[in-house]
Design a protein around this motif. Structure first.
Motif, PDB file in Angstrom:
ATOM      1  N   SER A  58       0.538  -0.564  -0.448  1.00  0.00           N
ATOM      2  CA  SER A  58      -0.025   0.072  -0.457  1.00  0.00           C
ATOM      3  C   SER A  58       0.546   1.889  -0.243  1.00  0.00           C
ATOM      4  CB  SER A  58      -0.726  -0.036   0.953  1.00  0.00           C
ATOM      5  OG  SER A  58      -1.636  -1.058   1.288  1.00  0.00           O
ATOM      6  N   ILE A  59       1.749   1.822   0.799  1.00  0.00           N
ATOM      7  CA  ILE A  59       2.905   2.364   0.755  1.00  0.00           C
ATOM      8  C   ILE A  59       3.448   2.298  -0.563  1.00  0.00           C
ATOM      9  CG2 ILE A  59       5.032   2.768   1.376  1.00  0.00           C
ATOM     10  CD1 ILE A  59       3.840   1.763   4.749  1.00  0.00           C
ATOM     11  N   GLU A 417      -6.092   5.634  -3.703  1.00  0.00           N
ATOM     12  CA  GLU A 417      -5.356   4.070  -3.721  1.00  0.00           C
ATOM     13  C   GLU A 417      -5.766   4.036  -2.708  1.00  0.00           C
ATOM     14  OE1 GLU A 417      -3.608   2.483  -6.468  1.00  0.00           O
ATOM     15  OE2 GLU A 417      -4.787   4.267  -7.349  1.00  0.00           O
ATOM     16  N   LEU A 418      -5.958   4.477  -1.157  1.00  0.00           N
ATOM     17  CA  LEU A 418      -6.206   3.566  -0.052  1.00  0.00           C
ATOM     18  C   LEU A 418      -7.853   2.760  -0.821  1.00  0.00           C
ATOM     19  CD1 LEU A 418      -6.664   3.479   2.872  1.00  0.00           C
ATOM     20  CD2 LEU A 418      -7.283   5.463   2.674  1.00  0.00           C
ATOM     21  N   VAL A 423      -7.961  -1.208   1.069  1.00  0.00           N
ATOM     22  CA  VAL A 423      -6.933  -1.991   2.403  1.00  0.00           C
ATOM     23  C   VAL A 423      -7.291  -1.795   2.963  1.00  0.00           C
ATOM     24  CG1 VAL A 423      -4.591  -1.170   3.533  1.00  0.00           C
ATOM     25  CG2 VAL A 423      -5.172  -0.375   1.210  1.00  0.00           C
ATOM     26  N   ARG A 424      -8.567  -1.427   3.244  1.00  0.00           N
ATOM     27  CA  ARG A 424      -8.496  -1.458   5.373  1.00  0.00           C
ATOM     28  C   ARG A 424     -10.372  -2.402   5.174  1.00  0.00           C
ATOM     29  NH1 ARG A 424     -11.072   4.808   5.539  1.00  0.00           N
ATOM     30  NH2 ARG A 424     -11.520   4.098   3.294  1.00  0.00           N
ATOM     31  N   GLY A 425     -10.841  -3.101   4.158  1.00  0.00           N
ATOM     32  CA  GLY A 425     -11.121  -4.015   4.249  1.00  0.00           C
ATOM     33  C   GLY A 425     -10.515  -5.999   4.034  1.00  0.00           C
ATOM     34  N   ALA A 426      -9.187  -5.126   3.495  1.00  0.00           N
ATOM     35  CA  ALA A 426      -8.069  -6.668   3.727  1.00  0.00           C
ATOM     36  C   ALA A 426      -8.295  -6.700   4.940  1.00  0.00           C
ATOM     37  CB  ALA A 426      -7.612  -7.053   2.368  1.00  0.00           C
TER      38      ALA A 426
END
Length: 433
Positions: A58-59, A417-418, A423-426
């Motif tokens: 993600s970063i 991109e977040l 990302v948070r769901g994963a």
């Protein structure tokens, strides 16, 4: 945990030319939590490797320069780790105790606990007209009969958002009638060497009062009334909004980093910057609220403005999981929390509770790419997201609190991109799987 391969594969498919393996970016900041992943029935090695991998990719994809992830299970912190840096120049590593601009997470951590407490005390009737508590609406034909319940559940047909900054500027410059670069009586500070006349608040209120209401009553998210709640709370309590929250919640719960305008509070923990503001501050927004509407109200609002660390945020979210009680003290009536956290208008395909966000209706039948939040979050769960890249979720059925804090708007809000990578769901699904 076998399904993680599917999660990781679908997540990685979003990333162009980015591997899901490798070393962590920045200095990983971790610690020994007061609970353990093993005690929670989780594979600690796989969890750490998986989370590290998702955070790293993600970063690299510039979903955010850095982030904090904290998970509480059965009242104990089982995971808390910081990743990356404050900015992409990799100068300041993210720490676990760093303070973030919470953006719209303010809605469920600022005005909402106060409104719930007042409801439990019999001072707020959800089915009474909102105009009983906000008198100017008595004179507005399209608003005078709207109930507090409809408004809190985003079922009232209110205008979603108003850009008040348009009223404070002309041709890209701040109007001198509203702003001063030096402190003055009747002005409130909005940024370094920038002050706004207190009377601008009245202009905000008038514009909210005159805003349009849809004839058709269906789910339409609106943050406008959250600008009004601080004054409503002050009218009902006879206390200053900030002081009330500090006295009733933040202080007793030990939330030392929590509050508005951290620049003036002398908070020692590092504060993570947000966006390079090109609208009116023309600077990197750091230690001041990112949201323009909250900024024009002096940084103290109900829609945004709160700052805090993941650890302090977890204390309030855990209070919600425990239905309003913490360490033997009752803060909010249990019946009130149950009412505020249930879906109010499912027949109208409105998933919202009262102020709280809820999972999509039928969320457990959706793929992780289409679900919100994670598919395995229970229907009883609730939380909220923030524009700056923050997300909190509480699940009383599974006794789980999930907190993700980032500054995805750095250096600009165009960084999405977040969301694109989910990302948070994963990450959240990992702790359910």
């Amino acid at each position: 945990m076998a399904n993680f391969t599917t999660i990781k594969t679908s997540f990685c498919a979003f990333l162009l030319s980015v591997s899901c393996t490798g070393t962590l970016l920045g200095q990983a900041n971790t610690f020994a939590p007061n609970g353990s992943l093993q005690q929670a029935g989780l594979d600690s090695v796989l969890i750490y490797q998986s989370v590290d991998s998702i955070m790293q990719t993600s970063i690299q994809a510039q979903a955010f320069p850095g982030a904090n992830l904290l998970v509480v299970k059965n009242g104990k912190t089982i995971f808390h780790k910081a990743y990356g840096y404050h900015t992409y120049d990799s100068l300041v590593p993210v720490g676990r105790n760093d303070v973030y601009d919470l953006a719209s997470v303010t809605k469920i951590t600022g005005p909402l606990p106060a409104l719930m407490k007042l409801h439990g005390e019999g001072k707020l009737d959800l089915d009474a007209p909102f105009s009983n508590y906000w008198k100017p609406w008595k004179k507005r034909k399209d608003k005078k009969e709207l109930t507090f319940r409809e408004v809190l559940a985003h079922q009232a047909g209110l205008t979603p958002y108003i850009i008040f900054l348009n009223e404070a500027m002309r041709k890209g410059a701040l109007k001198k009638r509203w702003f001063s670069t030096t402190p003055k009586k009747g002005y409130v500070q909005v940024y370094t060497d920038l002050y706004i006349k207190n009377q601008f608040r009245n202009k905000v209120y008038r514009m909210v009062n005159r805003s349009k209401v849809s004839v058709e009553k269906k789910y339409k998210y609106s943050g406008l009334t959250f600008l009004l709640y601080p004054e409503i709370i002050e009218n009902l309590t006879g206390s200053d909004y900030e002081a009330y929250l500090q006295h009733e919640f933040y202080g007793p719960l030990g939330m030392e980093t929590f509050g508005f305008n951290p620049k003036s509070k002398g908070i020692k923990a590092p504060i993570v910057p947000t966006e390079v503001d090109t609208l009116f501050r023309h600077d990197l927004t750091h230690e001041w609220v990112h949201d323009e509407n909250a900024a024009l109200l002096g940084g103290v609002s109900g829609n945004a403005g709160l700052f805090g660390s993941a650890s302090d945020l977890a204390k309030l979210m855990q209070l919600y999981v425990q239905m309003g009680e913490s360490k033997g003290k009752r803060y909010i009536a249990e019946s009130t929390l149950k009412e505020f956290t249930r879906i109010q208008y499912p027949e109208n395909e409105n998933r919202r509770g009262l102020g709280f966000d809820k999972p999509l209706i039928g969320n457990d039948t959706l793929s992780i790419a289409k679900a919100y939040p994670a598919p395995k979050a229970s229907p009883e769960s609730f939380g909220h997201a923030g524009f700056t890249g923050t997300f909190v979720w509480a699940d009383p059925k599974n006794q789980l609190v999930f907190i993700f804090l980032s500054n995805r708007v750095y250096p600009s809000r165009g960084h999405r991109e977040l969301y694109n990578l989910n990302v948070r769901g994963a990450l959240q699904q990992l702790f359910y799987e």
